[in-house]
Design a protein around this motif. Structure first.
Motif, PDB file in Angstrom:
ATOM      1  N   LEU A 209      59.247  91.584  26.076  1.00 49.82           N
ATOM      2  CA  LEU A 209      58.975  91.115  24.718  1.00 49.82           C
ATOM      3  C   LEU A 209      60.274  90.791  23.995  1.00 49.82           C
ATOM      4  CD1 LEU A 209      56.302  93.772  23.627  1.00 49.82           C
ATOM      5  CD2 LEU A 209      55.895  91.385  24.246  1.00 49.82           C
TER       6      LEU A 209
ATOM      7  N   ASN B 290      57.410  87.242  26.208  1.00 50.66           N
ATOM      8  CA  ASN B 290      56.513  86.983  25.098  1.00 50.66           C
ATOM      9  C   ASN B 290      57.257  87.205  23.793  1.00 50.66           C
ATOM     10  OD1 ASN B 290      53.846  87.936  27.036  1.00 50.66           O
ATOM     11  ND2 ASN B 290      53.705  86.162  25.688  1.00 50.66           N
ATOM     12  N   VAL B 291      56.776  86.577  22.766  1.00 50.39           N
ATOM     13  CA  VAL B 291      57.482  86.607  21.491  1.00 50.39           C
ATOM     14  C   VAL B 291      56.671  87.307  20.406  1.00 50.39           C
ATOM     15  CG1 VAL B 291      58.353  85.183  19.612  1.00 50.39           C
ATOM     16  CG2 VAL B 291      58.783  84.515  21.979  1.00 50.39           C
ATOM     17  N   ILE B 292      57.265  88.329  19.816  1.00 51.78           N
ATOM     18  CA  ILE B 292      56.654  88.978  18.661  1.00 51.78           C
ATOM     19  C   ILE B 292      57.320  88.434  17.413  1.00 51.78           C
ATOM     20  CG2 ILE B 292      56.350  91.127  17.397  1.00 51.78           C
ATOM     21  CD1 ILE B 292      56.125  92.617  19.866  1.00 51.78           C
ATOM     22  N   ILE B 293      56.518  87.984  16.481  1.00 48.22           N
ATOM     23  CA  ILE B 293      57.092  87.343  15.306  1.00 48.22           C
ATOM     24  C   ILE B 293      56.971  88.230  14.071  1.00 48.22           C
ATOM     25  CG2 ILE B 293      54.986  86.171  14.598  1.00 48.22           C
ATOM     26  CD1 ILE B 293      57.838  84.016  14.684  1.00 48.22           C
ATOM     27  N   CYS B 294      58.040  88.298  13.293  1.00 48.61           N
ATOM     28  CA  CYS B 294      58.047  89.083  12.059  1.00 48.61           C
ATOM     29  C   CYS B 294      58.609  88.253  10.925  1.00 48.61           C
ATOM     30  CB  CYS B 294      58.921  90.324  12.217  1.00 48.61           C
ATOM     31  SG  CYS B 294      58.317  91.506  13.418  1.00 48.61           S
TER      32      CYS B 294
ATOM     33  N   LEU C  91      60.149  96.531  15.631  1.00 48.80           N
ATOM     34  CA  LEU C  91      60.490  95.910  16.909  1.00 48.80           C
ATOM     35  C   LEU C  91      61.098  96.918  17.874  1.00 48.80           C
ATOM     36  CD1 LEU C  91      61.803  92.429  15.750  1.00 48.80           C
ATOM     37  CD2 LEU C  91      59.608  93.022  16.786  1.00 48.80           C
TER      38      LEU C  91
END
Lengths: 368, 368
Positions: B75, B105-109, B125
């Motif tokens: 991630l 994969n991309v976690i967006i904030c 994160l």
DNA sequence: TTGTACGCGTTATCAG
DNA sequence: CTGATAACGCGTACAA
């Protein structure tokens, strides 16, 4: 052979675990866990001691471990055709905001309008053990087979904007029909009677419904549909230009208005009309769909239908949360949220009575 | 007491695990693991048997478990001030595309331009055990304290676009200085000599550098800087209008050109000039920054500097991958990637020789 | 080439 | 109220 410093300065300290806290305080891990998760059976004194130390040592909970144990992560997967572009970017904004408020993180995936990629995205998200999946279908998705596994696993699945109406699914959609109806009625009320329509690919629910709204509005004025006036395309800028050219070239004098199912195409039409010195809205009135930012910038400014992008994102998350709440027993409970579009009337469609104050009030309403 | 059906139809089948495959084939989990991860010491026959069964039973690897075991997830965390708006949306597009190509994969904030929120994002994160963090700072971030933990843990950290230059960090930035220099030189070459500047908040590297490029370009023409001609604001549409008003009201005849550090503000200026019947570019030439979509739509079309948004996203991921590759020993290795901006010359800045073919070629270049 | 056994960090179950 | 213990699914030394 320069002797490498043993106590290297960039010592990457490994993260603190609950076991560390337990050892430090001389209690069991169970106690730590309870203190941190605010369990009821825990002494307020010990609880404070634990929290104190956790702060001091900068304890970071490991969500992965928790998720593995509970079989439930705090991740929501989102699949969109693409992320750049106002509509999806704003929907994602709404999703992320609502999700983080509920304690969830958002994993974003792009299908690039490709079913194969969409399929892969689903696999990846399942592997990532997401708690739920929110998806807006790629343009050429025709069946739900790749979503069956999601359902099988009992993972909440919510569609938004682009859905397959053939199946029973949880979905958040705009009332595109009503949007098409409203905008066409508006053009009719302005006195227009030969209203053209730029229609998008008809296998997509959104374009089909906008077209139907257009047709029904005409019928409400006893105007029969005229297939000559409906131009089908992919709704690009160039498509809009070309479509407008076709309408102008019609034998019986062309049209006095155009409702385009997309803003980009109507922009193309506007440019063509200006190049041909056709007055907008006096000779041809224009209206689009999406309320893109540029609709308030063109001259004249373009009337358009707002899609409530941000609300759509919020609603999708709310729906996911409901489904997650009632796990299992709601597997057959199909929920649909239908958002009401909003018509933004601007200069491009105002024929007779400008009613300028109304325009002024709404002109800058790029709320979405 | 309605007897609840035992074999409920919505039986959410639990996912297949490696243990299931092992039991089914009568081999050990090790074998399964090796077959799936393409290990060398594994018989090709057994490997095929495993893969066959995995396909048949629809085995989904559990990334969480793997990540927990390896202490390394797949991630990437991304923190942006906001996601809607062309610039960040397109950067994120670039990031997601590059990341997924590399198996991440991309976690967006979103920090919502708020340091406190940014701090929380970092915590989240870290808890999610991301393999790296890519971040564009919120407007009012003044120090790196909340990023220290990231560094301590040895997690690759890459800044993009908005960075604090005071510290040594890995970063991908646009050469904003050169952008400002190029566009100002262009205005000078068009014959303009009293060039105003709309400057943004000077604690942000991007605005400070654009301004410096402007000043140095003036100096290259032996023009002394004139603080009267520099208007500071937050660069909104209204700010642009107001700033233009101020410049026009200057005692000694105003300006013959304006370079705005943002497109939105220059749009406000354009609207104001049109309302005052000041000809653009004949009386006042205009140029902006960002190459927003609308710059190719206004009349006249607006000259602007393209920020290479998508390349920026890609570069950020590449940099992350490099850092992840050389874990540890690169902790002090500071890498900077500087992207070269591209000037898109459009009607709003062309004074004398229109050189129309050049314009035509670039006019629609909304590449970013 | 294959199998055994342990640990990653957390939570849930059961005794005390 | 607290503690010991087992499990979640996977990877990997080590032994066979």
């Amino acid at each position: 052979m320069a002797p490498r410093s043993k106590k290297t300065v960039d010592a990457t300290s490994s993260p603190i675990s609950m076991a560390d806290l337990a050892r430090e305080l001389g209690v069991s891990m169970t106690t730590i866990s309870r203190a941190l998760s605010d369990h009821h059976s825990i002494g307020p004194a010990t609880k404070q001691r634990v929290l104190k130390l956790a702060k001091k040592l900068n304890y970071q909970p490991n969500h992965l471990a928790a998720a593995l144990r509970k079989g439930q992560s705090k991740l929501i997967g989102v699949i969109v055709p693409y992320i750049e572009g106002r509509f999806f970017a704003t929907v994602v904004h709404g999703i992320e905001t609502a999700a983080s408020k509920a304690g969830f993180n958002v994993i974003i995936c792009q299908s690039s309008e490709d079913v194969a990629q969409e399929r892969k995205n689903v696999e990846t998200l399942l592997s990532a053990q997401v708690a739920g999946i929110l998806v807006s279908l790629s343009r050429d998705t025709n069946d739900f087979r790749h979503f069956e596994k999601v359902r099988k696993r009992g993972i909440p699945l919510v569609f938004f904007d682009r859905v397959l109406e053939s199946d029973t699914v949880n979905a958040v959609v705009l009332n595109d029909y009503d949007g098409g109806y409203q905008v066409t009625r508006h053009l009719l009320e302005q006195g227009c009677r030969r209203i053209g329509h730029f229609a998008g690919p008809q296998h997509l629910n959104i374009y089909r419904n906008r077209r139907q709204g257009y047709l029904d509005a005409l019928e409400s004025y006893q105007l029969p549909p005229d297939e000559q006036l409906i131009i089908y395309s992919d709704m690009t800028l160039e498509d809009g230009t070309e479509s407008m050219r076709q309408l102008l070239a019609l034998p019986d004098g062309g049209v006095d208005a155009v409702f385009s199912a997309g803003d980009t195409a109507v922009l193309g039409a506007l440019q063509h009309l200006k190049s041909k010195r056709v007055a907008v809205p006096q000779q041809v009135a224009l209206a689009g769909f999406s309320n893109e930012a540029f609709t308030a910038i063109t001259e004249p400014m373009l009337t358009s239908v707002d899609q409530r992008c941000e609300e759509m994102g919020q609603a999708a998350v709310r729906l996911f949360l409901e489904l997650a709440e009632s796990r299992g027993d709601s597997a057959f409970l199909q929920r649909q949220v239908i958002l009401q579009p909003r018509l933004f009337i601007r200069e491009s469609s105002l024929q007779g009575t400008p009613s300028l104050d109304t325009v002024a009030k709404q002109a800058n309403g790029i709320s979405c």
